[in-house]
Enzyme design. Structure first.
Site, PDB file in Angstrom:
ATOM      1  N   ASP A 100       0.867  -1.177   0.000  1.00  0.00           N
ATOM      2  CA  ASP A 100       0.000   0.000   0.000  1.00  0.00           C
ATOM      3  C   ASP A 100       0.908   1.234   0.000  1.00  0.00           C
ATOM      4  OD1 ASP A 100      -2.235   1.616   0.237  1.00  0.00           O
ATOM      5  OD2 ASP A 100      -2.495   1.255   2.364  1.00  0.00           O
ATOM      6  N   PHE A 104      -9.804   0.142  -0.925  1.00  0.00           N
ATOM      7  CA  PHE A 104      -9.624  -0.869   0.105  1.00  0.00           C
ATOM      8  C   PHE A 104     -10.180  -2.209  -0.367  1.00  0.00           C
ATOM      9  CE2 PHE A 104      -9.899  -3.059   4.113  1.00  0.00           C
ATOM     10  CZ  PHE A 104      -8.724  -2.663   4.726  1.00  0.00           C
TER      11      PHE A 104
HETATM   12  P1  IMP Z   1       1.879  -0.551   3.770  1.00  0.00           P
HETATM   13  O1  IMP Z   1       1.027   0.701   3.794  1.00  0.00           O
HETATM   14  O2  IMP Z   1       2.450  -0.807   2.390  1.00  0.00           O
HETATM   15  O3  IMP Z   1       2.921  -0.498   4.827  1.00  0.00           O
HETATM   16  O4  IMP Z   1       0.873  -1.756   4.047  1.00  0.00           O
HETATM   17  C1  IMP Z   1       0.797  -2.375   5.288  1.00  0.00           C
HETATM   18  C2  IMP Z   1      -0.323  -3.379   5.422  1.00  0.00           C
HETATM   19  O5  IMP Z   1      -1.589  -2.709   5.381  1.00  0.00           O
HETATM   20  C3  IMP Z   1      -0.459  -4.451   4.356  1.00  0.00           C
HETATM   21  O6  IMP Z   1       0.458  -5.506   4.486  1.00  0.00           O
HETATM   22  C4  IMP Z   1      -1.876  -4.930   4.651  1.00  0.00           C
HETATM   23  O7  IMP Z   1      -1.868  -5.812   5.743  1.00  0.00           O
HETATM   24  C5  IMP Z   1      -2.578  -3.620   5.017  1.00  0.00           C
HETATM   25  N1  IMP Z   1      -3.355  -3.099   3.866  1.00  0.00           N
HETATM   26  C6  IMP Z   1      -3.009  -2.137   3.006  1.00  0.00           C
HETATM   27  N2  IMP Z   1      -3.962  -1.933   2.072  1.00  0.00           N
HETATM   28  C7  IMP Z   1      -4.960  -2.820   2.354  1.00  0.00           C
HETATM   29  C8  IMP Z   1      -6.236  -3.132   1.743  1.00  0.00           C
HETATM   30  O8  IMP Z   1      -6.663  -2.550   0.719  1.00  0.00           O
HETATM   31  N3  IMP Z   1      -6.961  -4.114   2.358  1.00  0.00           N
HETATM   32  C9  IMP Z   1      -6.550  -4.785   3.452  1.00  0.00           C
HETATM   33  N4  IMP Z   1      -5.356  -4.540   4.038  1.00  0.00           N
HETATM   34  C10 IMP Z   1      -4.571  -3.572   3.507  1.00  0.00           C
END
Ligand code: IMP
Ligand code: MG
Length: 183
Positions: free
Chosen positions: A107, A156
């Site tokens: 994300d 999401f």
């Molecule tokens: P980051 O923002 O790249 O550090 O993402 C961290 C974590 O947020 C991911 O490994 C997921 O567990 C969660 N995440 C991010 N986007 C989504 C989504 O669209 N649905 C569900 N979980 C999400």
């Protein structure tokens, strides 16, 4: 469970179980080729990567060792802050080993940026990343990802390991969550 079991909780199905499996097989073929003759350790990031690990690993035709990490991002609400705490560390010593981190989604990229540099500091032979999904518009840190399943819009999504409040992880497909569920 299938999307038929979650009523109108999804705005749409982005990827069906079959489409996910097809893409994972392509990614596995690439990983098999890239790591031919090398000893590979794949590291799943709990809990979301459980499904990807299970299916990607079984699509590989070479031996692979599997290990797990659990991390938590400090941050307010749904915003990741990039400050990460290790909840469960690797069992394996990764020095001189080829490591492939397997995650379900990138994300902001903050979690994997932190995790990659943490593992890189343990003197592995190499560290690369495989992720099933990536949200290019949401990325705040440029993450060097070697294997990406699908680039998706900044919405999401749930299913296939991805949760909203710990639900939908066991949904077979990946879909966009309807606003009425989280608002
Ligand atoms: P980051 O923002 O790249 O550090 O993402 C961290 C974590 O947020 C991911 O490994 C997921 O567990 C969660 N995440 C991010 N986007 C989504 C989504 O669209 N649905 C569900 N979980 C999400
Ligand atoms: Mg994750």
């Amino acid at each position: 469970m299938d999307s038929a079991h979650v009523g109108d909780d999804l705005v749409k199905v982005l990827y069906t179980e079959d489409q996910i499996q097809d893409r994972l097989r392509e990614m596995a073929a690439q990983i098999d080729a890239d790591y031919a003759g090398k000893d590979l350790l794949i590291v799943g990031v709990l809990k979301g990567a459980v499904m990807v690990m299970a299916d990607l690993a079984r699509s590989l035709t070479s031996h692979v060792e599997m290990d797990w990490m659990a991390v938590s991002s400090y941050g307010s609400g749904t915003q990741s802050s990039g400050v990460v705490r290790i909840l469960k560390d690797l069992d394996a010593d990764i020095s001189d080993r080829h490591v492939l981190i397997v995650d379900e989604i990138i994300d902001t990229g903050l979690t994997l940026t932190w995790l990659t540099s943490n593992l890189a500091s343990r003197n592995p032979a190499s560290v690369e990343i495989a992720t099933l999904l990536r949200k290019p518009e949401a990325q705040r840190m440029p993450v060097d990802v070697k294997y990406v399943g699908f680039d998706i819009p900044n919405e999401f999504v749930v299913g296939y390991g991805l949760d909203f409040k710990e639900r939908y992880r066991n949904l077979r497909d990946i879909g966009t969550l309807a606003p009425h569920v989280y608002s």
